[in-house]
Design a protein around this motif. Structure first.
Motif, PDB file in Angstrom:
ATOM      1  N   LEU B 779       0.826  -1.204   0.000  1.00  0.00           N
ATOM      2  CA  LEU B 779       0.000   0.000   0.000  1.00  0.00           C
ATOM      3  C   LEU B 779       0.865   1.261   0.000  1.00  0.00           C
ATOM      4  N   ILE B 780       2.018   1.178   0.670  1.00  0.00           N
ATOM      5  CA  ILE B 780       2.927   2.334   0.664  1.00  0.00           C
ATOM      6  C   ILE B 780       3.441   2.576  -0.754  1.00  0.00           C
ATOM      7  N   ALA B 781       3.803   1.487  -1.432  1.00  0.00           N
ATOM      8  CA  ALA B 781       4.294   1.622  -2.806  1.00  0.00           C
ATOM      9  C   ALA B 781       3.178   2.162  -3.713  1.00  0.00           C
ATOM     10  N   ALA B 782       1.949   1.688  -3.489  1.00  0.00           N
ATOM     11  CA  ALA B 782       0.830   2.144  -4.305  1.00  0.00           C
ATOM     12  C   ALA B 782       0.581   3.641  -4.082  1.00  0.00           C
ATOM     13  N   GLN B 783       0.702   4.061  -2.836  1.00  0.00           N
ATOM     14  CA  GLN B 783       0.544   5.484  -2.524  1.00  0.00           C
ATOM     15  C   GLN B 783       1.579   6.316  -3.298  1.00  0.00           C
ATOM     16  N   GLU B 784       2.823   5.790  -3.323  1.00  0.00           N
ATOM     17  CA  GLU B 784       3.881   6.509  -4.020  1.00  0.00           C
ATOM     18  C   GLU B 784       3.562   6.605  -5.513  1.00  0.00           C
ATOM     19  N   LYS B 785       3.059   5.515  -6.074  1.00  0.00           N
ATOM     20  CA  LYS B 785       2.688   5.524  -7.484  1.00  0.00           C
ATOM     21  C   LYS B 785       1.598   6.572  -7.727  1.00  0.00           C
ATOM     22  N   ALA B 786       0.623   6.610  -6.807  1.00  0.00           N
ATOM     23  CA  ALA B 786      -0.475   7.569  -6.939  1.00  0.00           C
ATOM     24  C   ALA B 786       0.056   9.002  -6.878  1.00  0.00           C
ATOM     25  N   ASP B 787       0.993   9.243  -5.978  1.00  0.00           N
ATOM     26  CA  ASP B 787       1.559  10.590  -5.868  1.00  0.00           C
ATOM     27  C   ASP B 787       2.277  10.983  -7.154  1.00  0.00           C
ATOM     28  N   LEU B 788       2.947  10.001  -7.751  1.00  0.00           N
ATOM     29  CA  LEU B 788       3.645  10.285  -9.014  1.00  0.00           C
ATOM     30  C   LEU B 788       2.633  10.648 -10.104  1.00  0.00           C
ATOM     31  N   LEU B 789       1.531   9.871 -10.146  1.00  0.00           N
ATOM     32  CA  LEU B 789       0.489  10.150 -11.136  1.00  0.00           C
ATOM     33  C   LEU B 789      -0.066  11.560 -10.934  1.00  0.00           C
ATOM     34  N   LEU B 790      -0.282  11.885  -9.675  1.00  0.00           N
ATOM     35  CA  LEU B 790      -0.805  13.210  -9.332  1.00  0.00           C
ATOM     36  C   LEU B 790       0.141  14.303  -9.810  1.00  0.00           C
ATOM     37  N   ALA B 798      -4.722   8.643 -10.967  1.00  0.00           N
ATOM     38  CA  ALA B 798      -4.338   8.899  -9.581  1.00  0.00           C
ATOM     39  C   ALA B 798      -5.518   8.667  -8.652  1.00  0.00           C
ATOM     40  N   GLU B 799      -6.656   9.208  -9.043  1.00  0.00           N
ATOM     41  CA  GLU B 799      -7.814   9.090  -8.166  1.00  0.00           C
ATOM     42  C   GLU B 799      -8.226   7.636  -7.977  1.00  0.00           C
ATOM     43  N   ALA B 800      -8.244   6.887  -9.080  1.00  0.00           N
ATOM     44  CA  ALA B 800      -8.645   5.483  -8.995  1.00  0.00           C
ATOM     45  C   ALA B 800      -7.714   4.732  -8.037  1.00  0.00           C
ATOM     46  N   LEU B 801      -6.418   4.971  -8.189  1.00  0.00           N
ATOM     47  CA  LEU B 801      -5.461   4.262  -7.346  1.00  0.00           C
ATOM     48  C   LEU B 801      -5.594   4.692  -5.888  1.00  0.00           C
ATOM     49  N   LEU B 802      -5.772   6.000  -5.677  1.00  0.00           N
ATOM     50  CA  LEU B 802      -5.887   6.496  -4.301  1.00  0.00           C
ATOM     51  C   LEU B 802      -7.107   5.881  -3.607  1.00  0.00           C
ATOM     52  N   GLU B 803      -8.168   5.723  -4.362  1.00  0.00           N
ATOM     53  CA  GLU B 803      -9.357   5.143  -3.734  1.00  0.00           C
ATOM     54  C   GLU B 803      -9.115   3.688  -3.328  1.00  0.00           C
ATOM     55  N   ARG B 804      -8.381   2.977  -4.179  1.00  0.00           N
ATOM     56  CA  ARG B 804      -8.050   1.581  -3.811  1.00  0.00           C
ATOM     57  C   ARG B 804      -7.146   1.557  -2.577  1.00  0.00           C
ATOM     58  N   VAL B 805      -6.198   2.504  -2.548  1.00  0.00           N
ATOM     59  CA  VAL B 805      -5.280   2.543  -1.406  1.00  0.00           C
ATOM     60  C   VAL B 805      -6.049   2.875  -0.133  1.00  0.00           C
ATOM     61  N   GLY B 826      -3.889  13.215  -0.945  1.00  0.00           N
ATOM     62  CA  GLY B 826      -3.846  12.990  -2.383  1.00  0.00           C
ATOM     63  C   GLY B 826      -5.219  13.189  -3.002  1.00  0.00           C
ATOM     64  N   LEU B 827      -6.216  12.605  -2.362  1.00  0.00           N
ATOM     65  CA  LEU B 827      -7.583  12.726  -2.880  1.00  0.00           C
ATOM     66  C   LEU B 827      -8.036  14.185  -2.860  1.00  0.00           C
ATOM     67  N   ALA B 828      -7.665  14.893  -1.802  1.00  0.00           N
ATOM     68  CA  ALA B 828      -8.004  16.312  -1.715  1.00  0.00           C
ATOM     69  C   ALA B 828      -7.390  17.080  -2.879  1.00  0.00           C
ATOM     70  N   ARG B 829      -6.148  16.735  -3.204  1.00  0.00           N
ATOM     71  CA  ARG B 829      -5.478  17.429  -4.308  1.00  0.00           C
ATOM     72  C   ARG B 829      -6.208  17.176  -5.629  1.00  0.00           C
ATOM     73  N   VAL B 830      -6.647  15.914  -5.821  1.00  0.00           N
ATOM     74  CA  VAL B 830      -7.392  15.607  -7.044  1.00  0.00           C
ATOM     75  C   VAL B 830      -8.623  16.504  -7.136  1.00  0.00           C
ATOM     76  N   GLU B 831      -9.335  16.591  -6.036  1.00  0.00           N
ATOM     77  CA  GLU B 831     -10.566  17.392  -6.034  1.00  0.00           C
ATOM     78  C   GLU B 831     -10.259  18.865  -6.288  1.00  0.00           C
ATOM     79  N   LEU B 832      -9.186  19.352  -5.667  1.00  0.00           N
ATOM     80  CA  LEU B 832      -8.836  20.755  -5.838  1.00  0.00           C
ATOM     81  C   LEU B 832      -8.523  21.069  -7.298  1.00  0.00           C
ATOM     82  N   GLU B 833      -7.810  20.134  -7.939  1.00  0.00           N
ATOM     83  CA  GLU B 833      -7.480  20.333  -9.347  1.00  0.00           C
ATOM     84  C   GLU B 833      -8.756  20.467 -10.171  1.00  0.00           C
ATOM     85  N   ARG B 834      -9.795  19.772  -9.715  1.00  0.00           N
ATOM     86  CA  ARG B 834     -11.063  19.811 -10.454  1.00  0.00           C
ATOM     87  C   ARG B 834     -12.021  20.864  -9.923  1.00  0.00           C
TER      88      ARG B 834
END
Lengths: 188, 878
Positions: B779-790, B798-805, B826-834
């Protein structure tokens, strides 16, 4: 044979690269003496069928003084230093021989027959040295490249590795520097 | 030429070269329309480009001239002598044949000119004077006499010695095809001459065949006491100035102590004599390094025992090698002679003959067929010596070097092995013999110890013993199988201690299959084997295998010893550790806590086993996000271990490292870096630079630098760890993947997304495959991947992965675990971007609530979240 003796050189190299000029002062006589010593030993080695090149000396010296773990930046500094020292040794030697010819007695004159090509070479080497000095005034880096190639005896690939230049840049620079040098020598 | 012209010159020269030769001149004319001088220079240079003036030839010729010049030539004068020719190269100088300039009888002499080294000539001169003094005092019919001395015009000192016209001893023996007896008689005379020198406190230091000439009368003459040095009882300090000239020794005959730079004694000469005799008998030196200057050769001499002469001869029986061997390999010699030579060649001077005379006396005994003093050591002698040596070593430096840690382990295993030996002795003669043979092999391989490379020696012992076992695996009877199972378990467990996974696995699975095949019939021994193998699985990070085996061991242990027995807790510990590795954190924590209570009661709080469990407890609390608890446990454990066992104690070290990790996790980077740097220093000392724990520390230190914002430093450290881990553990090992993940994070923070992506993708894919998506580490690695996507703007992915995490973390770690915070952010950042301010605010508020549960540690994060919230409120108000 002391296996740990290379340590001071490594340390000095690092200090030198970090900008410590005193390290170079300490390193220079060390390299100079060691080159002379290695040359003498190499020359008189029991099994020598000596086709000795300065190249071999610089490489041997390097292998002897510097452990393989030294990084490329230190290596490149070291090769540059060795090349410069080798040039200085040969120039000093040529000057001394000329002095003998002009009647000085710095060395004893051997009674055996002299090698035929002898005299001309000494002058040529001094001209080469002067031309390199001129080149250095115009373009220090190119002069250093030629030092590495001619007096350090580095192959093209080794120069690539040691200088970090791309092969096309290196090739261009060397061609230019050599052509210019030849022009200097022929006009001199 | 002016500077401006210079760059023009270069530009046009290169430009012209890119064109076909025919087009160049018109190009230049075009470019240099108003610059005739430049045009002329360029034309000349281009003409020269193809001309072949050979600079390198010129330089080589000059170099040769210089070299020739530095040597003396025929006719040169040296004092009152005239040079005839060069005849050799000694330790410090060149040797010439010369004659007296005024000698009507033309008596020939040997002149040795020292290679003058600029800078220390005064020192060299002084030593040369010493040498003259020594030689002047030496009078022996088999030693060449010093006649005179002086110095050349350029200051190089020289010695004049009696010239012996003869043949080198090795050539002499070969051309005359001397018998063993003939060689020995000649060689004994050489020994006598060396003895004489030793009695006069002179060590030769450079004995070799070229220094031993056989004169016209067939008498050996020793020459060139080139680096001999007076040894006076009053002056036993090693002069540091002499180190340098050691380098010019011909190392092919030098003793290990000379090669290693240690003190040289008369026994160093004895060693060289041993090498010479070996060569005279077999035609080859004990170590066949032709590359005499190489480090590898010296290492070989220092670290290994020479093969016996008989073995050498067997090798020579190989037809390929035989052609290279001189005919004297047909010489006959018995094991006794072999023993004599090998005794002279012992690496440890204390194990050699104690004088050259003792050596030559044994050679005389041999010739007279009397018993010789050099005999193979009996097993009890070997064992005793081994244990004594290592006990001493352990007492001196146990806590300071990995090599000795390795030996300490080996020593302990040896004790166990000896106990086994006793037990089986009661059993069966066949078993005894098997174990004894093995032990003898192991000790023989080890003998003699030397100060360098202890770890290698232990490893070599294991490797040798292991491969011998493996080689004779097939076709053994059941009685022997039992012995083999024990020995293989011991060898495997020792490999575990040394961190060598594959050989450990090989031996332990080998042993376990003997047990499973019912060939051993010893459950206690089987239990030990299972636990050892489960330890190997831990090292190789195979948690399922570890759990299965540990649970089987637990059942067996409960049957054997009962559930409350301390021995059973070993198995329970393995189960708990497997659960931890599988991500079953709470279960593992409870199991460790139970073990801790029991061990503390039975063994005391500062017992190493208790401390070990305390460490495990701390690790579990750390993983569970209970950082206060974890810090507290690590601190207490570290302090207790340090106070009772010293700071290099393994528990102290591990807890120090753990402390650094927690500090790092909670963002106290500076304190973390301090703890980790201290750990790293100690660990490198105690465990060595490649040890998994050292690497773990380096990994964390890199992460601390990341936390401090020093990304380049973090990058270089991570790269170093990654390389070593890939080498030591492989590409798919979980720790390698973790470093990939962390390095990816550094690259992301540096904005190097392209560098980050392959690393994190490999790490994540592997971790999912190996331990599933819902493992805390995955899950830590997945979070890192999500942050990279972000960061690279791929919001949907990013959002899809963050939700799974988020779902994974909530399920595995619970809804209040601090790790959730990064996912929520991370999820907050996705929302802010939108521009989704309302959901963003919701995520941020939840994240803020999480930080409140760890108020003292997450101030930074809290400030950040609060700021974001404040901005949101502002924009909402607008």
């Amino acid at each position: 044979m002391a296996l740990t003796d290379d340590e001071p050189v490594t340390v000095l190299l690092r200090q030198w690269r970090a900008g410590d000029a005193r390290a170079l002062d300490q390193l220079t006589p060390l390299v100079y003496d060691e080159l002379r010593k290695r040359a003498r030993i190499a020359f008189s080695a029991e099994n020598a069928g000596h086709t000795l090149q300065p190249t071999a000396l610089v490489h041997e010296l390097f292998g002897r003084l510097v452990p393989s773990s030294v990084d490329w930046q230190d290596r490149s500094h070291f090769y540059a230093l060795c090349s410069r020292m080798m040039r200085r040794i040969l120039v000093d030697h040529a000057k001394a021989r000329n002095a003998v010819k002009r009647g000085g007695k710095a060395y004893q004159v051997p009674m055996e027959i002299e090698p035929a090509q002898d005299g001309a070479n000494l002058e040529d080497l001094l001209s080469l040295d002067r031309a390199l000095e001129k080149l250095a005034e115009q373009d220090k880096r190119k002069a250093e490249l030629l030092d590495l190639q001619l007096f350090g005896g580095l192959s093209f690939r080794e120069m690539e590795e040691v200088t970090g230049l791309s092969s096309s840049t290196l090739d261009r620079d060397l061609r230019f520097a050599r052509a210019w040098l030849k022009t200097q020598l022929s006009s001199a | 030429m002016t500077d401006g012209n210079w760059s023009e010159l270069e530009r046009l020269f290169n430009g012209a070269l890119e064109l076909a030769p025919a087009e160049r001149d018109s190009y230049l004319q075009r470019e240099c329309r108003d610059r005739p001088e430049l045009l002329a220079s360029l034309r000349e240079m281009l003409g020269n480009d193809s001309a072949s003036t050979e600079f390198t030839g010129l330089v080589s010729a000059s170099a040769r001239d210089w070299l020739e010049w530095t040597a003396l030539q025929r006719g040169d004068r040296a004092g009152s002598y005239r040079i005839l020719r060069k005849i050799g190269q000694g330790g410090m100088g060149t040797v010439y044949l010369a004659s007296r300039a005024d000698d009507e009888y033309r008596q020939q002499v040997a002149i040795k000119v020292i290679n003058r080294m600029a800078g220390d000539s005064a020192d060299v001169q002084r030593r040369f004077q010493d040498e003259r003094q020594i030689l002047a005092n030496l009078h022996h019919p088999n030693i060449t006499h010093l006649l005179d001395g002086g110095s050349l015009d350029d200051g190089s000192p020289f010695l004049v010695m009696e010239y012996v016209d003869g043949e080198r001893i090795d050539h002499y023996c070969e051309t005359r095809a001397l018998s063993t007896e003939g060689i020995l008689r000649l060689f004994i005379k050489v020994c006598r001459a060396v003895e004489h020198a030793h009695q006069n406190l002179v060590i030769h230091r450079d004995l070799k065949p070229s220094n031993i000439t056989i004169d016209g009368a067939g008498e050996p003459r020793l020459m060139d006491f080139g680096v001999a040095k007076l040894i006076r009882r009053s002056e036993n300090s090693e002069n540091p100035d002499t180190v340098q000239d050691e380098r010019v020794l011909t190392p092919l005959y030098a003793s290990p102590e000379q090669l290693g730079g240690a003190a040289v004694s008369t026994l160093s000469d004895l060693y060289s004599l041993g090498v010479i005799l070996y060569q005279l008998m077999t035609g080859r030196r004990p170590f066949d390094g032709e590359d005499s200057g190489s480090y590898a050769y010296a290492r070989q001499v220092i670290e290994s025992d020479p093969p016996s002469m008989r073995k050498r001869r067997l090798e020579a029986a190989d037809p390929a090698a035989a052609s290279a061997m001189p005919p004297r390999t047909a010489l006959r010699f018995s094991r006794d002679l072999d023993n004599i030579v090998l005794k002279a060649l012992q690496r440890d001077p204390a194990q050699r003959y104690q004088s050259v005379s003792a050596f030559s006396r044994d050679l005389e005994n041999y010739l007279a067929r009397r018993p010789v003093s050099a005999r193979p050591r009996s097993l009890p002698y070997l064992v005793q010596r081994f244990v004594q040596r290592n006990r001493l070593a352990s007492a001196l430096i146990l806590a300071f070097t990995v090599t000795v840690t390795g030996l300490g382990v080996a020593l302990w295993r040896q004790a166990e092995l000896l106990a086994v030996e006793r037990d089986v002795a009661r059993d069966q003669l066949a078993r005894t013999t098997a174990v004894l043979g093995l032990v003898e092999d192991m000790f023989t391989g080890l003998y003699p110890d030397n100060s360098g490379g202890r770890e290698i020696t232990v490893r070599e012992m294991l490797d040798q013993a292991g491969s011998r076992l493996a080689a004779s695996e097939a076709g053994r009877d059941a009685a022997e199988a039992a012995t083999r199972a024990v020995v293989r378990r011991i060898i495997g467990a020792t490999y575990n201690e040394l961190g060598l996974i594959e050989p450990a696995r090989e031996h332990l699975t080998g042993a376990l299959s003997l047990h499973r095949a019912g060939q051993v019939g010893d459950d206690a021994e089987m239990l030990k084997t299972m636990l050892a193998l489960s330890m190997t699985y831990k090292l190789s990070f195979e948690p399922e295998a570890r759990l299965v085996l540990a649970e089987e061991a637990l059942v067996l242990s409960r049957q054997l010893y009962g559930p409350g027995d301390l021995r059973t807790f070993e198995a329970l510990g393995a189960v708990a550790s497997a659960n931890h590795m599988l991500g079953k954190l709470e279960l593992a924590r409870d199991q460790f806590a139970a073990i801790y209570q029991q061990r503390r009661r039975a063994l005391g709080a500062s017992h190493p086993r208790t401390l070990g469990t305390m460490y495990s407890n701390a690790v579990m609390e750390h993983w569970l996000g209970n950082y206060d608890q974890a810090l507290n446990l690590y601190r207490r454990c570290e302090a207790l271990a340090r106070e009772t066992h010293g700071e290099t104690n393994s528990s102290a070290l591990r807890c120090l490292s753990g402390l650094g990790l927690v500090l790092e996790t909670i963002g106290q980077h500076r304190e973390a870096a301090a703890a980790l740097a201290r750990h790293l220093t100690l660990a490198e000392q105690v465990l060595g630079p490649e040890h998994p724990q050292t690497l773990r520390s380096l990994h964390s230190l890199a992460d601390a630098h990341r936390g401090l914002g020093d990304y380049p430093k973090a990058e270089s450290l991570f790269l170093a760890v990654l390389q070593r881990r890939r080498e030591a553990l492989g590409n798919r090992h979980i720790e390698t993947l973790q470093t990939e993940m962390k390095l990816a994070r550094v690259y992301r923070l540096m904005g190097r997304f392209d560098a980050a992506r392959p690393l994190i993708e490999h790490a994540l894919t592997e971790e999912v495959a190996q331990q599933g998506f819902r493992h805390p580490a995955t899950l830590i690695a997945a979070q890192e991947k999500a942050d990279l996507l972000l960061d690279s703007g791929e919001l949907v992915a990013a959002e899809a992965l963050l939700e799974r995490v988020l779902a994974g973390r909530e399920a595995v770690l619970g809804p209040d675990h601090p790790d959730l915070q990064s996912t929520l952010l991370g999820l907050a950042r996705v929302e802010l971007e939108r521009q989704g301010e309302v959901p963003a605010k919701r995520y941020l508020e939840r994240a803020l609530a999480l930080t409140e549960s760890h108020p003292q540690y997450q101030q930074e994060a809290r400030t950040q979240i609060r700021q974001l919230l404040a901005e949101l409120d502002l924009s909402g108000a607008r």
